[in-house]
Design an enzyme around this catalytic site. Structure first.
Site, short mmCIF file in Angstrom:
data_model
loop_
_atom_site.label_atom_id
_atom_site.label_comp_id
_atom_site.label_asym_id
_atom_site.label_seq_id
_atom_site.Cartn_x
_atom_site.Cartn_y
_atom_site.Cartn_z
N GLY A 1 0.78 -1.24 0.00
CA GLY A 1 0.00 0.00 0.00
C GLY A 1 0.80 1.28 0.00
O GLY A 1 0.23 2.37 -0.02
N ARG B 1 3.21 -13.23 -2.43
CA ARG B 1 4.41 -12.72 -1.75
C ARG B 1 4.42 -13.31 -0.35
O ARG B 1 3.39 -13.76 0.15
CB ARG B 1 4.40 -11.19 -1.69
N HIS C 1 -6.08 -2.05 4.75
CA HIS C 1 -4.80 -1.38 4.94
C HIS C 1 -4.45 -1.32 6.43
O HIS C 1 -3.33 -1.64 6.84
CB HIS C 1 -4.87 0.04 4.36
N ARG D 1 22.27 -1.45 38.75
CA ARG D 1 22.63 -0.06 39.05
C ARG D 1 22.25 0.25 40.50
O ARG D 1 21.07 0.39 40.82
CB ARG D 1 21.90 0.88 38.09
N ARG E 1 27.17 -2.65 39.54
CA ARG E 1 27.93 -1.42 39.33
C ARG E 1 27.85 -0.57 40.59
O ARG E 1 26.76 -0.26 41.08
CB ARG E 1 27.37 -0.64 38.14
N GLU F 1 33.59 2.92 29.32
CA GLU F 1 32.62 3.86 28.76
C GLU F 1 33.26 5.17 28.32
O GLU F 1 32.55 6.13 28.00
CB GLU F 1 31.51 4.12 29.78
N SER G 1 32.98 -4.52 30.99
CA SER G 1 31.62 -4.38 30.47
C SER G 1 31.54 -3.03 29.77
O SER G 1 31.73 -1.99 30.39
CB SER G 1 30.60 -4.45 31.62
N GLY H 1 29.99 0.05 28.54
CA GLY H 1 28.79 0.86 28.75
C GLY H 1 28.57 1.69 27.51
O GLY H 1 29.02 2.85 27.42
N THR H 2 27.88 1.12 26.52
CA THR H 2 27.83 1.76 25.20
C THR H 2 26.95 3.01 25.17
O THR H 2 27.06 3.80 24.24
CB THR H 2 27.36 0.76 24.13
N ASN H 3 26.09 3.20 26.18
CA ASN H 3 25.33 4.46 26.23
C ASN H 3 26.28 5.64 26.42
O ASN H 3 26.30 6.60 25.63
CB ASN H 3 24.31 4.43 27.37
N ASP H 4 27.08 5.58 27.49
CA ASP H 4 28.03 6.67 27.76
C ASP H 4 29.18 6.68 26.76
O ASP H 4 29.70 7.75 26.43
CB ASP H 4 28.57 6.56 29.19
#
Length: 886
Positions: free
Chosen positions: A105, A350, A466, A573, A629, A757, A776, A778-781
């Site tokens: 659509g 499909r 739809h 945390r 942590r 981090e 570990s 800390g991929t956010n920081d």
């Protein structure tokens, strides 16, 4: 000369099932269905390479494209025994899109192309049915004027409604040939008035106009939005399919329909679909007429007659084709068909869009049926789809005020404020408001509002409308075809059959599994995973190498995560515990203390609270690793900021207002994210970490001594930038931990590591690994410090970066593998070079995002850690990574 056109028809096709990228999904499957002998109307496919050239050359075509289209059109005329633009024996065609990835659509279609004031006479002669001919003509003008010429579709729709009112009829099918002939003339006059140009009469001009419009729709707003939501690259382009028309609107021995070879909502193995007698394809999905079921499998009293009863021979042929298609493609198929004068034609097949529940049941059952392997079954279910299963449903014990009932179009439950436009739904969602988008029927232009809404309610439309198809693909709760409500856009309200008036902004709840609309915000219950889900996840666990832990700060979260298959805690945390109940007051006493003795008195009060927390978490995670942590945020986050709260605190702790206010101001930082926090606090105030380590180890020792637990605490020191920070704090932590073990007379294995981090920590990971037993990430920081972005503020402009193509994805949602990911790889490799047995994982929210999980697998990490409800997502993504890595 490059080949841009691929023909199909009469059992022969230029293309085959390997050409998805070139022919698009629809073109590839039309060629494939033709080759296996199914009744497919002949036609030709213009490849995605034409689309790319179209955009690269200012919407112009390579010269050879025109020649190849002419040749393909001549072959189509030969196969059909009709001639395009011929007055006596005209060939009519449809022009449809077909991208490599299914985008239902989202792009444009034109039907009945080739009609004009001369060829209409040939159609009347062919069909001996003037009413059918003029119905097809008025449909063509409506579609073409809107899709190709850009005219507002509501203008001609209004003229059609006026004509029905004049004649006192409800349905289009009740209009006579004379009525429709007059409408054709009225439509053309209206086009001339609105567009200041005549409606085109030349069939070839019509054809190229439609082809360009369909290629042009690849970049229309709804298609762009859909691609972004589903990760479909813009550079793929779309193919265009030109196909001989077959007609479902020539009388009562004609029909059109949409079907799924299994139920796309539940996965149940029965033939599921809807059809309409004497109609064209758009009638089924548009909800203009109530569609009828194709069979009696789920027949209920009051349902309209099933195709199985009305057209038994055609139904049996369709049912046989259903079985053939499933065995051929080895997957659930979404098919479109038309019956013309009792002859069945297949217009499309499909891979069918489906809910997560359906995807899992279909995958597991197809393994049992011997159609696919366990590996294929695991790969058939997208990790992101699992999110649909992991959300609440209505609490069966809750009071329910059902105000209307429609079709159970997409399962689940959702509550929110009633909103009537897609734009407002999107705006309200941006303001963090839960909304239910209520529409008479949705169209592709509503895609952004559907994405933003918690659920979708429509007054019209069936189970293949739809709204239903798109909601299922998005994992949104949807109730469609709710004819029991009358929507008034002008008054911003809807009214139920019982007279209940629901205004914009009021709360309603949808039960997409039951098709019910309920008043208010009905309580919900947490999902349970079992049966086919458990089977599929067990297969996934058998394939994956990467462990999956959870981020959990409470015993409750720990239990939820373990029930979802978490293999330990990757991030607990401790600061979240400080905010609970009356603890915050004691924490504030510690912060405001003027000397070490005062801080220790306060910390002595906090110690048993922390210990109690860890006892609960360790019990839930018995036998599994738990990474805790130590305190990370700056101290000012625990103090009140406005004067009233400061005054209240001063009275509670017996300190003058001015002293507390001075302390608050002294702790204020211009950039606290990069300030006095994490390990930096512990260098200044080591007694804080000493208390936390003592609480952790006392809890572990008690459980080992008294309940014979197997516990392995992992003590994580955050925000380390320099190895010397970790060296000092590791020695302190080990001293306290060993003293607790000695006091309890037990041996507890513990690890001391750090959260990586900061970019410097990644680059000096070889040195840091001398002191750390685990990393570990800390991929956010780490994302914040790598990009120099504040996650809290970047939301104001990062969407523009994604919108303009500066970034493919928000780096806080999906790990930036080229930048942040490279730092993770460097840190991992340098850490392991120093300490080969270094345990390494990630604990940012990226740990539950599938592409990031796959990156972690490829990099060689030991585990990912994510929020409890993302644990199954990460488990399945890790299995995908392992299977695709073979």
């Amino acid at each position: 000369m490059a080949k841009y056109i691929y023909s199909f028809g009469e059992g022969q096709a230029d293309g085959d099932s390997t050409m998805r990228e070139l022919l698009g999904g629809k073109g590839m499957n039309l060629a494939d269905m033709t080759s296996i002998g199914l009744p497919v109307p002949p036609g030709f496919t213009m490849t995605t390479e034409v689309c790319k050239a179209f955009y690269a050359n200012d919407r112009q075509y390579p010269p050879e494209v025109h020649q190849q289209v002419d040749e393909a059109l001549q072959l189509l005329e030969k196969r059909m025994g009709k001639f395009f633009g011929d007055v006596e024996n005209p060939l009519l065609v449809s022009v449809r899109s077909g991208a490599p990835a299914s985008m239902p659509g989202m792009m444009d279609t034109v039907l009945n192309l080739g009609l004009n004031d001369q060829t209409i006479q040939g159609v009347i002669k062919q069909s001996n049915d003037p009413r059918f001919a003029y119905d097809s003509y008025r449909r063509f003008i409506q579609m073409y004027s809107n899709v190709v010429m850009g005219m507002d579709g509501a203008i001609l729709e209004h003229l059609l409604d006026q004509k029905k009112q004049q004649r006192g009829v409800i349905h289009d099918t009740d209009l006579s040939a004379a009525d429709l002939k007059q409408l054709v003339a009225d439509f053309k006059v209206s086009c001339k008035q609105a567009l200041k140009q005549d409606f085109p009469e030349d069939p070839l001009a019509q054809l190229w106009g439609a082809i360009s419009a369909v290629f042009g729709s690849w970049m229309n707003p709804r298609a762009v939005t859909y691609r972004k939501l589903n990760g479909i690259p813009a550079h793929w382009g779309t193919a265009v399919n030109v196909q001989a028309m077959v007609f479902g609107n020539m009388g009562d021995d004609c029909a059109t329909g949409v079907a799924f070879t299994r139920d796309p909502s539940t996965g149940e193995n029965y033939f599921y679909g809807e059809y309409l007698v004497n109609a064209q394809g758009e009638d089924v999905v548009a909800g203009i007429r109530t569609p009828q079921p194709i069979n009696r499998a789920k027949y209920q009293e009051g349902d309209l007659p099933a195709m199985e009863d009305v057209m038994p021979a055609s139904y049996q042929e369709l049912a046989n084709i259903r079985d053939l298609l499933e065995n051929h493609y080895r997957d659930m198929q979404d098919i479109e068909f038309t019956i013309e004068k009792g002859k069945l034609y297949m217009l499309q097949t499909r891979t069918g869009k489906r809910t997560a529940q359906a995807a899992i049941q279909i995958a597991v059952e197809m393994v049992k049926e011997g159609l696919i392997s366990q590996e294929e079954a695991v790969l058939r279910v997208s990790p992101d789809q699992l999110d649909q299963l992991l959300h609440p449903s209505l609490d069966p014990k809750a009071e329910k005020n059902v105000i209307a009932k429609g079709l159970p179009a997409s399962p689940g439950a959702a509550s929110g404020q009633v909103i009537f436009t897609a734009d407002e739904a999107e705006e309200m969602a941006r303001l963090k408001k839960d909304v239910i988008l209520v529409r008479v029927e949705t169209s592709p232009e509503d895609i952004h509002g559907m994405h933003a809404a918690r659920g979708i309610l429509t007054a019209r439309g069936g189970m293949t409308s739809h709204a239903a198809v798109v909601a299922r693909g998005m994992g949104k709760c949807c109730v469609s075809g709710c004819g029991a409500i009358k929507i008034d856009y002008e008054k911003q309200q809807f009214i139920t059959e019982a007279g209940v008036v629901v205004k914009r902004g009021e709360y309603i709840t949808l039960d997409g599994s039951a098709g019910e609309v309920l008043m208010g915000n009905v309580p919900k219950v947490e999902p349970q995973v079992c049966g086919d889900f458990a089977t599929l996840m067990a297969w996934a666990d058998g394939f994956r190498r990467l462990k999956v832990r959870t981020n959990a700060d409470t015993p409750y979260d720990s239990k939820v995560a373990r029930d979802f298959g978490a293999e330990g805690i990757g991030l607990c945390r401790t600061e979240h515990m400080f905010f609970e109940g009356d603890r915050i007051q004691t924490v504030r006493e510690m912060i405001l203390a003027s000397d070490l003795a005062g801080r220790k008195r306060a910390l002595d009060k906090i110690l048993p609270m922390q210990k109690s927390d860890f006892l609960g978490i360790f019990r839930e995670m018995k036998g599994l690793p738990v990474t805790i942590r130590l305190l990370d945020p700056p101290l000012h986050e625990f103090l009140p900021q406005n004067d009233d709260d400061v005054s209240e605190l001063a009275q509670a702790v017996g300190i003058r207002f001015s002293e507390v206010k001075s302390h608050v101001e002294k702790l204020h930082e211009f950039n606290p994210m990069l300030g006095h926090r994490g390990c930096r606090l512990a260098i200044t105030y080591p007694e804080v970490y000493d208390m936390q380590v003592q609480a952790i180890m006392e809890a572990a020792c008690e459980l080992v001594r008294d309940e014979q637990f197997d516990i392995e605490p992992e003590i994580m020191i955050p925000l380390v930038a320099h190895v010397n920070e970790l060296k000092i704090l590791r020695e302190n932590a080990a001293r306290v931990a060993d003293a607790v073990c000695e006091r309890y007379g037990v041996k507890v294995k513990y690890l001391i590591g750090t959260m990586i981090e900061l970019p410097r920590a990644c680059l000096t990971a070889d040195a840091i690994a001398i002191e750390a037993e685990f990393f570990s990430f800390g991929t956010n920081d780490l994302t914040q410090t790598t990009y120099g972005l504040s996650r809290d503020d970047a939301g104001n402009f990062l969407p523009d970066y994604v919108e303009r193509g500066v970034l493919k994805k928000d780096p806080f949602v999906a790990l930036d593998q080229r930048g942040v990911g490279e730092l993770v790889r460097i840190g991992f490799e340098r850490g392991r070079a120093t300490r080969p047995d270094l345990k390494v994982g990630i604990c940012g929210e990226h740990g539950g995002e599938p592409s990031s999980v796959i990156f972690c697998h490829k990099t060689g990490l030991d585990y990912v850690s994510c929020s409890p409800y993302r644990v199954p997502v990460a488990r399945l993504a890790a299995a995908h990574a392992a299977i695709l890595d073979k």
